[in-house]
Design an enzyme around this catalytic site. Structure first.
Site, PDB file in Angstrom:
ATOM      1  N   THR A   1      -4.327   5.262 -21.804  1.00  0.00           N
ATOM      2  CA  THR A   1      -4.018   3.663 -21.582  1.00  0.00           C
ATOM      3  C   THR A   1      -2.534   3.167 -21.284  1.00  0.00           C
ATOM      4  O   THR A   1      -2.162   4.563 -22.025  1.00  0.00           O
ATOM      5  CB  THR A   1      -4.580   2.614 -21.887  1.00  0.00           C
ATOM      6  OG1 THR A   1      -4.820   2.896 -23.254  1.00  0.00           O
ATOM      7  CG2 THR A   1      -6.654   3.010 -21.677  1.00  0.00           C
TER       8      THR A   1
ATOM      9  N   LYS B   1      -2.592  -1.162 -24.371  1.00  0.00           N
ATOM     10  CA  LYS B   1      -3.425  -1.117 -26.145  1.00  0.00           C
ATOM     11  C   LYS B   1      -1.706  -0.902 -26.986  1.00  0.00           C
ATOM     12  O   LYS B   1      -0.882  -1.649 -26.999  1.00  0.00           O
ATOM     13  CB  LYS B   1      -4.024   0.465 -26.255  1.00  0.00           C
ATOM     14  CG  LYS B   1      -4.811   0.152 -25.407  1.00  0.00           C
ATOM     15  CD  LYS B   1      -6.444   0.785 -25.516  1.00  0.00           C
ATOM     16  CE  LYS B   1      -7.633   1.491 -24.547  1.00  0.00           C
ATOM     17  NZ  LYS B   1      -8.237   2.310 -25.145  1.00  0.00           N
TER      18      LYS B   1
ATOM     19  N   ASP C   1      -6.723  11.982 -25.786  1.00  0.00           N
ATOM     20  CA  ASP C   1      -6.539  11.054 -24.866  1.00  0.00           C
ATOM     21  C   ASP C   1      -6.231   9.942 -25.821  1.00  0.00           C
ATOM     22  O   ASP C   1      -6.742  10.140 -26.906  1.00  0.00           O
ATOM     23  CB  ASP C   1      -8.133  10.536 -24.877  1.00  0.00           C
ATOM     24  CG  ASP C   1      -8.488   9.408 -24.022  1.00  0.00           C
ATOM     25  OD1 ASP C   1      -7.041   8.945 -24.570  1.00  0.00           O
ATOM     26  OD2 ASP C   1      -9.060   9.229 -23.976  1.00  0.00           O
TER      27      ASP C   1
ATOM     28  N   ARG D   1      -1.686  -3.479 -17.400  1.00  0.00           N
ATOM     29  CA  ARG D   1      -3.415  -2.556 -17.695  1.00  0.00           C
ATOM     30  C   ARG D   1      -3.399  -1.410 -16.906  1.00  0.00           C
ATOM     31  O   ARG D   1      -2.690  -2.038 -15.818  1.00  0.00           O
ATOM     32  CB  ARG D   1      -4.787  -4.022 -17.232  1.00  0.00           C
ATOM     33  CG  ARG D   1      -4.897  -4.781 -18.050  1.00  0.00           C
ATOM     34  CD  ARG D   1      -5.791  -5.193 -19.553  1.00  0.00           C
ATOM     35  NE  ARG D   1      -6.383  -3.911 -19.641  1.00  0.00           N
ATOM     36  CZ  ARG D   1      -7.677  -4.123 -20.111  1.00  0.00           C
ATOM     37  NH1 ARG D   1      -7.392  -5.689 -21.409  1.00  0.00           N
ATOM     38  NH2 ARG D   1      -8.972  -4.050 -20.610  1.00  0.00           N
TER      39      ARG D   1
ATOM     40  N   GLU E   1      -0.596   4.829  -1.048  1.00  0.00           N
ATOM     41  CA  GLU E   1      -0.733   5.825  -1.234  1.00  0.00           C
ATOM     42  C   GLU E   1      -0.101   7.486  -0.745  1.00  0.00           C
ATOM     43  O   GLU E   1       0.510   7.395  -0.046  1.00  0.00           O
ATOM     44  CB  GLU E   1      -2.103   6.497   0.020  1.00  0.00           C
ATOM     45  CG  GLU E   1      -3.711   5.489   0.492  1.00  0.00           C
ATOM     46  CD  GLU E   1      -5.259   5.192   0.751  1.00  0.00           C
ATOM     47  OE1 GLU E   1      -4.674   6.161   1.844  1.00  0.00           O
ATOM     48  OE2 GLU E   1      -5.755   4.706   0.325  1.00  0.00           O
TER      49      GLU E   1
ATOM     50  N   TYR F   1       0.689  -1.167   0.135  1.00  0.00           N
ATOM     51  CA  TYR F   1       0.457  -0.020   0.132  1.00  0.00           C
ATOM     52  C   TYR F   1       0.683   1.289   0.140  1.00  0.00           C
ATOM     53  O   TYR F   1       1.839   1.518   0.413  1.00  0.00           O
ATOM     54  CB  TYR F   1      -0.778  -0.048   0.986  1.00  0.00           C
ATOM     55  CG  TYR F   1      -2.405  -0.143   0.535  1.00  0.00           C
ATOM     56  CD1 TYR F   1      -2.966   1.401   0.223  1.00  0.00           C
ATOM     57  CD2 TYR F   1      -2.531  -1.147   0.385  1.00  0.00           C
ATOM     58  CE1 TYR F   1      -4.101   1.095  -0.369  1.00  0.00           C
ATOM     59  CE2 TYR F   1      -4.235  -0.986   0.585  1.00  0.00           C
ATOM     60  CZ  TYR F   1      -5.246  -0.335  -0.236  1.00  0.00           C
ATOM     61  OH  TYR F   1      -6.046  -0.216  -0.763  1.00  0.00           O
TER      62      TYR F   1
HETATM   63  C1  LIG Z   1      -9.472   3.011 -24.334  1.00  0.00           C
HETATM   64  C2  LIG Z   1      -9.894   3.887 -23.982  1.00  0.00           C
HETATM   65  C3  LIG Z   1     -10.284   4.439 -22.619  1.00  0.00           C
HETATM   66  C4  LIG Z   1     -10.565   3.622 -21.833  1.00  0.00           C
HETATM   67  O1  LIG Z   1      -9.747   2.944 -20.547  1.00  0.00           O
HETATM   68  P1  LIG Z   1      -9.858   1.443 -20.073  1.00  0.00           P
HETATM   69  O2  LIG Z   1      -8.877   1.119 -19.457  1.00  0.00           O
HETATM   70  O3  LIG Z   1     -10.769   0.647 -20.926  1.00  0.00           O
HETATM   71  O4  LIG Z   1     -10.820   2.613 -18.709  1.00  0.00           O
HETATM   72  C5  LIG Z   1     -10.177   5.647 -22.321  1.00  0.00           C
HETATM   73  N1  LIG Z   1     -10.224   6.495 -23.845  1.00  0.00           N
HETATM   74  C6  LIG Z   1     -10.017   6.469 -24.855  1.00  0.00           C
HETATM   75  C7  LIG Z   1      -9.590   7.118 -26.239  1.00  0.00           C
HETATM   76  C8  LIG Z   1      -9.870   4.611 -25.901  1.00  0.00           C
HETATM   77  O5  LIG Z   1      -9.702   4.420 -26.146  1.00  0.00           O
END
Ligand SMILES: *Cc1c(COP(=O)(O)O)cnc(C)c1O
Length: 417
Positions: free
Chosen positions: A226, A229, A200, A235, A56, A54
């Site tokens: 994220t 990807k 994003d 993750r 925080e 932990y």
């Molecule tokens: C995948 C994605 C997210 C969300 O990510 P999670 O890890 O699934 O919560 C947010 N914004 C975009 C553009 C995404 O493609």
């Protein structure tokens, strides 16, 4: 028997399920564009006793003792992400992409204030203010779209909406948009209406790190992503910004939205950032795009209708209407044929989101296995055969066998069978 047995011994039922999924990931052409293969090194960092800690707070400002190793772990993740993307500040604690976006909204908006983002049906993400998301329920969201004729973002529409509504935050970036993002144009627009611009880059962060997509750095005030990807990490999520906005972001993540950060995830992100700074990752990112373009060409040659006419990045969105099959039935047939993707709405889709007209697919995972442009002809042939053979289970199964045989020669990062 040891009192700390391995998973296979402690829980054979779960072990078998994980084995099954691992084999499935090896045997199939995995073409969901948000998915990838994380390396063995990334997975080792995730599956470690870091899970037990932990922490925080932030490095050197913790609420718990025993941070002798966690502080340097988080600092290493931060500094590697800063140098990989060329940003001043990185928060590596968001549990995933969705909480990263919610934290940004919490940092800069009050409930009920206006925000803007690309609408879900046009390829935007739920968390950019779509109605069913908390970001649409708690904020007053005005979605922009794409043009009907070429499926590109209509900057004139974005400008009109932004000038009319004066949103606090504008999101750019999406989840099913196959074209380049003009971050410079969004940056200029956001400044002119006094909005915070959030880029994003969840889908394309690996392409940006590898130089295969322009970077929003210098244009966006805040960058969310994220990490699992195209970046090929654990993750997770992250938020990058300028020094001046860093305190607001950090406060919004913790204590605003989250409790203890997942230390294993931060460690694995540091490992992924090291991998992504290797010259081989530049070649990977370029190959992802080259493969997507080659696949777009090969499918176009077979009469498939590509949203926007093609792709600039890692993903393709295909309207199956002219093939007389729905997205869902197409996706199911493809999955049975060993080609895994997802059904997806296309812009101006007359069908419902749960049964839309299109499918979305991409090349990040298959490129991680070493497939090249020349292989895309073969992939397109299997794809076309599968769509034509929807409902013919024996034919679909025989394609799946061919796919499986083909993939035996392409090792998958992080998968040892
Ligand atoms: C995948 C994605 C997210 C969300 O990510 P999670 O890890 O699934 O919560 C947010 N914004 C975009 C553009 C995404 O493609």
């Amino acid at each position: 028997m040891s009192n700390d047995p391995s998973l296979a011994i402690a829980d054979p039922e779960m072990f078998a399920l994980i084995q099954g999924e691992t084999q499935r990931q090896f045997d199939k052409l995995r073409m969901i564009p948000s998915e990838n293969y994380a390396s063995r090194a990334v997975q080792e960092a995730m599956g470690s006793p870091l899970n037990n800690k932990y922490s925080e707070g932030y490095p050197r400002k913790r609420y718990y003792e025993g941070q002798q190793f966690v502080d340097p772990i988080e600092e290493l993740a931060q500094s590697r992400i800063r140098s990989l993307f060329g940003v001043e500040h990185a928060n590596v604690q968001p549990y995933s992409g969705s909480p990263a976006n919610l934290a940004v909204l919490f940092a800069f908006c009050k409930a009920g204030e206006k925000i803007m983002g690309l609408g879900l049906p046009a390829g935007g993400h739920l968390t950019h203010g779509w109605s069913v998301s908390i970001t649409g329920a708690y904020f007053d969201s005005k979605a922009y779209g794409v043009r009907r004729d070429d499926h590109r973002i209509d900057m004139d529409e974005v400008r009109k909406l932004a000038e009319e509504h004066k949103p606090k935050v504008i999101f750019c970036g999406g989840t099913a948009y196959p074209r380049l993002w003009d971050f410079a144009a969004f940056g200029e627009l956001a400044r002119s209406v006094g909005a915070i611009l959030v880029a994003d880059i969840a889908h394309i962060s690996g392409l940006i790190a590898g130089g295969a997509h322009p970077s929003p750095v210098g244009h966006a005030d805040v960058i969310t992503s994220t990490t699992h990807k195209t970046l090929r990490g654990p993750r997770g999520g992250m938020i990058m910004t300028r020094k001046e906005l860093a305190p607001a972001i950090d406060k919004a993540v913790f204590p605003g939205l989250q409790g203890g950060p997942h230390v294993s995830q931060m460690a694995a992100l540091a490992v992924a950032a090291k991998e992504a700074s290797d010259p081989s990752f530049k070649r990977y990112a370029a190959q992802v795009v080259a493969n997507a373009k080659a696949l777009a060409k090969a499918l176009g040659d077979r009469g498939y209708s590509l949203v926007s006419g093609g792709t600039d990045n890692h993903l393709l969105l295909i309207d199956l209407t002219n093939k007389n099959i729905t997205g869902k039935l197409g996706a199911k047939a493809l999955d049975a044929a060993g080609i895994e993707l997802n059904y997806n709405s296309v812009p101006f889709d007359p069908r419902k989101p749960f049964d839309p007209s299109g499918v979305r697919l991409g090349t990040p995972a298959i490129t991680s296995r070493g497939l090249k442009e020349a292989d895309m002809e073969r992939v397109a042939t299997w794809f076309d055969d599968a769509v034509q053979s929807a409902g013919a289970d024996a034919k679909l199964a025989s394609i799946a066998t061919e796919v499986q045989r083909f993939l035996k020669d392409y090792p998958a990062p992080g998968i040892a069978l």
